[in-house]
Design a protein around this motif. Sequence first.
Motif, PDB file in Angstrom:
ATOM      1  N   LYS A  45      93.892 -21.200  -4.949  1.00  0.00           N
ATOM      2  CA  LYS A  45      95.139 -20.853  -5.608  1.00  0.00           C
ATOM      3  C   LYS A  45      96.355 -21.340  -4.832  1.00  0.00           C
ATOM      4  CE  LYS A  45      95.980 -16.325  -3.546  1.00  0.00           C
ATOM      5  NZ  LYS A  45      97.346 -16.639  -3.149  1.00  0.00           N
ATOM      6  N   ASP A  46      96.197 -21.694  -3.540  1.00  0.00           N
ATOM      7  CA  ASP A  46      97.323 -22.129  -2.733  1.00  0.00           C
ATOM      8  C   ASP A  46      97.513 -23.638  -2.757  1.00  0.00           C
ATOM      9  OD1 ASP A  46      98.086 -19.577  -1.865  1.00  0.00           O
ATOM     10  OD2 ASP A  46      96.489 -19.570  -0.371  1.00  0.00           O
ATOM     11  N   ILE A  47      96.641 -24.384  -3.405  1.00  0.00           N
ATOM     12  CA  ILE A  47      96.801 -25.831  -3.475  1.00  0.00           C
ATOM     13  C   ILE A  47      97.763 -26.157  -4.608  1.00  0.00           C
ATOM     14  CG2 ILE A  47      95.640 -28.021  -3.872  1.00  0.00           C
ATOM     15  CD1 ILE A  47      93.150 -26.868  -2.708  1.00  0.00           C
ATOM     16  N   PRO A  48      98.886 -26.799  -4.313  1.00  0.00           N
ATOM     17  CA  PRO A  48      99.854 -27.109  -5.372  1.00  0.00           C
ATOM     18  C   PRO A  48      99.315 -28.159  -6.327  1.00  0.00           C
ATOM     19  CG  PRO A  48     100.508 -28.121  -3.302  1.00  0.00           C
ATOM     20  CD  PRO A  48      99.323 -27.255  -2.994  1.00  0.00           C
ATOM     21  N   SER A  49     100.038 -28.343  -7.385  1.00  0.00           N
ATOM     22  CA  SER A  49      99.643 -29.345  -8.370  1.00  0.00           C
ATOM     23  C   SER A  49      99.746 -30.741  -7.780  1.00  0.00           C
ATOM     24  CB  SER A  49     100.524 -29.229  -9.617  1.00  0.00           C
ATOM     25  OG  SER A  49     101.889 -29.407  -9.263  1.00  0.00           O
TER      26      SER A  49
ATOM     27  N   SER B   3      94.843 -36.046  -2.243  1.00  0.00           N
ATOM     28  CA  SER B   3      93.819 -35.392  -3.044  1.00  0.00           C
ATOM     29  C   SER B   3      93.707 -33.940  -2.622  1.00  0.00           C
ATOM     30  CB  SER B   3      92.469 -36.092  -2.863  1.00  0.00           C
ATOM     31  OG  SER B   3      91.986 -35.891  -1.540  1.00  0.00           O
ATOM     32  N   ARG B   4      92.972 -33.152  -3.408  1.00  0.00           N
ATOM     33  CA  ARG B   4      92.815 -31.735  -3.072  1.00  0.00           C
ATOM     34  C   ARG B   4      92.167 -31.567  -1.704  1.00  0.00           C
ATOM     35  NH1 ARG B   4      93.389 -28.286  -7.437  1.00  0.00           N
ATOM     36  NH2 ARG B   4      92.011 -26.726  -6.516  1.00  0.00           N
ATOM     37  N   ARG B   5      91.117 -32.328  -1.406  1.00  0.00           N
ATOM     38  CA  ARG B   5      90.443 -32.199  -0.106  1.00  0.00           C
ATOM     39  C   ARG B   5      91.345 -32.672   1.025  1.00  0.00           C
ATOM     40  NH1 ARG B   5      88.973 -30.270   3.670  1.00  0.00           N
ATOM     41  NH2 ARG B   5      87.054 -30.596   4.853  1.00  0.00           N
ATOM     42  N   GLU B   6      92.112 -33.743   0.790  1.00  0.00           N
ATOM     43  CA  GLU B   6      93.031 -34.222   1.821  1.00  0.00           C
ATOM     44  C   GLU B   6      94.120 -33.189   2.084  1.00  0.00           C
ATOM     45  OE1 GLU B   6      92.875 -39.094   1.317  1.00  0.00           O
ATOM     46  OE2 GLU B   6      94.257 -37.907   0.081  1.00  0.00           O
ATOM     47  N   TYR B   7      94.586 -32.551   1.033  1.00  0.00           N
ATOM     48  CA  TYR B   7      95.621 -31.537   1.212  1.00  0.00           C
ATOM     49  C   TYR B   7      95.070 -30.348   2.005  1.00  0.00           C
ATOM     50  CZ  TYR B   7      99.479 -28.369   0.234  1.00  0.00           C
ATOM     51  OH  TYR B   7     100.544 -27.515   0.369  1.00  0.00           O
ATOM     52  N   GLU B   8      93.833 -29.962   1.729  1.00  0.00           N
ATOM     53  CA  GLU B   8      93.205 -28.877   2.485  1.00  0.00           C
ATOM     54  C   GLU B   8      93.184 -29.193   3.976  1.00  0.00           C
ATOM     55  OE1 GLU B   8      89.401 -28.537   0.723  1.00  0.00           O
ATOM     56  OE2 GLU B   8      90.022 -27.089  -0.797  1.00  0.00           O
ATOM     57  N   LEU B   9      92.740 -30.409   4.319  1.00  0.00           N
ATOM     58  CA  LEU B   9      92.694 -30.796   5.727  1.00  0.00           C
ATOM     59  C   LEU B   9      94.098 -30.852   6.310  1.00  0.00           C
ATOM     60  CD1 LEU B   9      91.136 -31.909   8.210  1.00  0.00           C
ATOM     61  CD2 LEU B   9      91.582 -34.186   7.302  1.00  0.00           C
ATOM     62  N   ALA B  10      95.045 -31.394   5.560  1.00  0.00           N
ATOM     63  CA  ALA B  10      96.409 -31.528   6.064  1.00  0.00           C
ATOM     64  C   ALA B  10      97.007 -30.172   6.408  1.00  0.00           C
ATOM     65  CB  ALA B  10      97.269 -32.260   5.035  1.00  0.00           C
TER      66      ALA B  10
ATOM     67  N   LYS C 294      86.791 -33.632  12.427  1.00  0.00           N
ATOM     68  CA  LYS C 294      85.446 -34.203  12.528  1.00  0.00           C
ATOM     69  C   LYS C 294      84.625 -33.906  11.278  1.00  0.00           C
ATOM     70  CE  LYS C 294      84.980 -34.284  17.568  1.00  0.00           C
ATOM     71  NZ  LYS C 294      84.206 -33.790  18.740  1.00  0.00           N
ATOM     72  N   ARG C 295      84.773 -32.684  10.741  1.00  0.00           N
ATOM     73  CA  ARG C 295      84.048 -32.366   9.513  1.00  0.00           C
ATOM     74  C   ARG C 295      84.510 -33.256   8.365  1.00  0.00           C
ATOM     75  NH1 ARG C 295      84.900 -26.962  11.185  1.00  0.00           N
ATOM     76  NH2 ARG C 295      86.655 -26.784   9.731  1.00  0.00           N
ATOM     77  N   TRP C 296      85.808 -33.477   8.320  1.00  0.00           N
ATOM     78  CA  TRP C 296      86.351 -34.324   7.253  1.00  0.00           C
ATOM     79  C   TRP C 296      85.866 -35.766   7.408  1.00  0.00           C
ATOM     80  CZ3 TRP C 296      90.032 -38.386   7.407  1.00  0.00           C
ATOM     81  CH2 TRP C 296      90.517 -38.784   6.168  1.00  0.00           C
ATOM     82  N   GLU C 297      85.849 -36.265   8.648  1.00  0.00           N
ATOM     83  CA  GLU C 297      85.375 -37.630   8.879  1.00  0.00           C
ATOM     84  C   GLU C 297      83.914 -37.770   8.478  1.00  0.00           C
ATOM     85  OE1 GLU C 297      86.320 -38.168  13.002  1.00  0.00           O
ATOM     86  OE2 GLU C 297      88.162 -39.258  12.546  1.00  0.00           O
TER      87      GLU C 297
END
Length: 645
Positions: A131-135, A143-150, A200-203
Amino acid sequence: AIRSDCTVKMRGFRAMAMRGSRVSSSLLILTSVLRCEWSLAFVAPLVPSRALLQRHAFRPLVVAKPPALLSPLAPLYTPLLDQTRTALNSGSRRGTSDGRRGRGGGPASRGRGGRGGGRGGGRGTGRVALKDIPSSEKRAGLSRREYELAVVIGGERKSATQLASMLDLVKKKKFASLEDIWDNEGLSKNEVKRRIKAIKRWEAEMAAPALAAIAAKDSVLRCIHFGSCSGCSAEVALDDTPIMQEAKGFFSNLLPEPLKIHIGSVHRWRTLAKLAVAPSPTGRGIEIGLFKAGSHQVVSIPKCRVHHPAINEAVEVIRDAMYELNIRAYEEDTGQGDVRYLQMAVERFSGKVQLTIVWNADNYRVLPQSAHLLVKALKQNSLFHSCWFNMRDGGGNVILNYDSNKWERVFGPEYVSERIADPTTEQKPTRWATDSTREQEHADEDVAEKAKATDQDGPVVLSFPMGPNMFRQANLDQFSEIVRAAARFVPPKSKICELYGGAGLIGLSLAVPSEAVWLRCSDENPANLAAFLRMKRRMPDDVAKRVFYTAAAAEDAVMDGQADGADLLIVDPPRKGLESVAEWLADQAPASLRRVIYVSCGFSALKDDLRVLVAGGSWTIHHAEAHVLFPGSDHLETLVILDRA
């Protein structure tokens, strides 16, 4: 927790123990460095400056009822407390909402949930709550996953543009710039480590498509490092590389049948690795791996497919320990730094690693405290069989310093034990069972091995001790196949001379089962003598009295009469080949010598040696076969049986 009357509205935080008297002279500040993950940031001075407070972005302060001793400071902390209550209330509402999801409460997801989160806000996966990921239009193209990591690496307070900039640093591997940002934000060391783990998990996730692409193009090697490191030059047709095609053509006129090339497992075969250590070109990181082809840039290979899994695991453990202890990697341009290379040898039956750290110093006694702390950390890890320091200073490309005074064993047994499959059987080399109480440093182990060496109903079983300063094959599984193939050409009751013998691995493996009359081994590496004598002490007496060793170069050994009276000669020279020994074989070898078993690791030199031996009419090729000891490389190990013409 701090011997004061303050009420802490928090749980799960890590606090620094303090004397009660210290509270009277300090202002304790507990902060949240990333959403709901709590830690003790630091103890500020009695009158902290506004700039200091702003720099560390305290949120939230959890002292709900301050001690009486701090009353004079009320003008300082009252505004902070007001701001804290607002943040706590916000965090509580967030925790209540996200807590219903179970694991992963709160946007950072690794901390505790708010006041209403309960167990639902426990440790999570490092992802942002959905719910905290913006549009998409508010994520600056992420992307959604990139935003999560960021959000994990940058924090929730930054704008989408700032988060995208930080993620760009990750993609470009500019970790030094990233760490500078974290330093300016005053993050704790544990928080920095947590963010690095998230990266590292993202990589690893990003590497999955690369593996799929490799599988799609029918790669046999299936390694994501192929093309970036210099270790492998082929990923398909691993038994038909250019040098193997050349070998087939060369032997086509010398053998009645085409040359047969044998290849074993193409993955996890390497049990010996020598890896360079260098600073990351991006800044403070440490690269442990191989040189990039045609350069002196070290490329990390954490997911190498040919390495034994224990080697890859050991590299990660050592890299983390070096980073933790601020141990520097060696810089070739300046000659500064600490660790130059790592050599790791895996004992196959136990899966433990014999580690050698090549340190940039002349003497073990001058090593810094960090080196000893590194040893202490590694000793506590059951992955490591033993650890050595090899002292090497100065320039050049030589990896190890073989001066006996430059080696220091700091923990663990002196040798690993390896067994070559019985050449008289079809049993494949595998993980060897052994006693759980194997301590090679004690003399009684030799007695135990001697008792086990002879079975009343079976052949002698040899267990070879191998030290870090001795030559050892990187692919012992396939090397066992070479020994088994050579055993077919050893007549019983032979008199055997072995040159370039190392610690006698080939000679003993062939001589003992064939009940040779005697075996004379020689090698120029003085470290091999002690290992051979140790091996001899483990043998039954009737076998031990028939084997001998001389520390000498091959040329000197034959001139001293080492081969006199022998009817079988075993040679396993380095890549440069036999050189003058080939001329001795062609013109001066004793008449008693009837057969030569030649194990070659340098095909170019083998061709030159065979031209001397065969073209001169002294010897004929009885048999030849090839083995791929290093799948993925353009290299060939060749077994040639020569008979007196």
